[in-house]
Scaffold this active site. Structure first.
Site, PDB file in Angstrom:
ATOM      1  N   CYS A 121      64.052  -2.650  61.617  1.00  0.00           N
ATOM      2  CA  CYS A 121      65.360  -2.085  61.963  1.00  0.00           C
ATOM      3  C   CYS A 121      65.683  -0.922  61.028  1.00  0.00           C
ATOM      4  CB  CYS A 121      66.435  -3.174  61.944  1.00  0.00           C
ATOM      5  SG  CYS A 121      67.969  -2.706  62.791  1.00  0.00           S
ATOM      6  N   THR A 122      66.794  -0.985  60.301  1.00  0.00           N
ATOM      7  CA  THR A 122      67.191   0.129  59.444  1.00  0.00           C
ATOM      8  C   THR A 122      66.535   0.097  58.067  1.00  0.00           C
ATOM      9  OG1 THR A 122      69.137  -1.064  58.628  1.00  0.00           O
ATOM     10  CG2 THR A 122      69.432   0.302  60.596  1.00  0.00           C
TER      11      THR A 122
END
Length: 334
Positions: A121-122
């Site tokens: 994800c991030t």
């Protein structure tokens, strides 16, 4: 025999399990983390062997809170890994705030050991901030692409579902973790086992590192019109230096008036308005996810002056860029 309990025979069983050390950042995305862990668990089950071992760690060593407020009990704080381990950093909301000095120091220390490191994800942002993606290809969730590109121009950012570049792995978030981990399982133990795991997950379309994150433009907008899709793709690719409607129309073999009617018919707005909304959405992402000045955000989104940018922003979001930035700071403090 019950197919759901079919055991895939593994030749050359490893002497010890491949250990995955999951480091959970504050407000990590639960689905991205769970997709990875469950894929490894099912590999063990379907092989009938203890191929993989998972350890959960985090900065406070006790619990990690996900973006959905689900708390995960940790095994420990940051640990010393071995070269045979794989670190999996799990990110989510407010990743800039979660990228603390202890996190960066630990990542840099472990990277010096030559350990494989993945970012879900991030978490690609955190790996980049630690300098661990320099000169590498990487990906990050599409919502964070604009801010990542502004912050780390030395990294080759892609829109792929996942990227494997040497001993650095990045996945875009959500179910992209499944695709990455199925690929890792296939690389280590063969496609037969990876396919059996996918079957257990009821995952019928395994994506590769050549697949892109987002739905096609016709699917996203709910309209299958090739010229409309082409114009929107051109708009999305030219937000910093907007293309005039007349040139957009010319490039798809239409008149400006025909293009106007096309947008009105299918999207209930003018091409100019639609283009403006795309630019403002990028501006909002940059305001929320970077420390760029409002002036630089305006320039990055094709606005010639901060005053024009502020006026358009306020008209669309009912607040000014400065207040949006201030509100984001208040939310983070809360």
């Amino acid at each position: 025999m019950d197919v759901s309990r079919q055991i895939i025979d593994i030749e050359n069983e490893p002497k010890k399990p491949h250990r995955f050390v999951f480091a959970l950042l504050d407000r990590f995305t639960l689905i991205s983390f769970a997709s990875a862990v469950e894929t490894l668990r099912l590999a063990n089950r379907m092989s009938g062997r203890n191929l993989y071992e998972t350890v959960l760690i985090g900065e406070n060593g006790e619990f990690a809170s996900s973006s959905s407020n689900v708390e995960i009990k940790l095994d420990s704080g940051f640990v010393e890994t071995s070269r045979d381990d794989t670190i999996v950093l799990c990110g989510g909301l407010d990743v800039q705030k979660a990228t603390t000095k202890p996190v960066l120091n630990w990542l840099r220390r472990e990277a010096r050991r030559g350990v494989r490191i993945a970012g879900l994800c991030t978490a690609s942002y955190t790996l980049a901030r630690a300098g661990l993606l320099d000169g590498k290809r990487a990906t990050i969730h599409w919502e964070n692409q604009d801010s990542f590109a502004e912050d780390f121009d030395e990294i080759e950012l892609t829109k792929r579902v996942f990227v494997i570049d040497g001993n650095r792995y990045t996945a875009a978030g959500g179910t992209a973790s499944i695709d990455l981990f199925l690929t890792l399982i296939a690389n280590e133990h063969g496609e037969e086992l990876a396919n059996a795991v996918a079957d257990q997950l009821i995952y019928s379309a395994i994506r590769t590192d050549r697949d892109t994150q987002r739905l096609s433009i016709p699917t996203r907008i709910g309209v299958r019109h090739p010229k409309l899709a082409t114009v929107i793709k051109m708009m999305e690719g030219n937000l910093e230096e907007p293309i005039s409607p007349s040139i957009l129309a010319r490039d798809v073999g239409m008149s400006t008036r025909q293009l106007e009617r096309l947008f009105r018919r299918y999207l209930n707005r003018s091409p100019k308005r639609y283009y403006m909304e795309l630019r403002l959405q990028k501006a909002r992402n940059l305001l929320m996810q970077t420390d760029m000045s409002v002036i630089n955000v305006a320039l990055a989104c094709g606005f010639a002056s901060p005053s024009h940018f502020s006026k358009c922003y306020r008209s669309h979001y009912s607040t000014t860029p400065y207040r949006e930035r201030g509100a984001q700071g208040s939310r983070e403090q809360g």
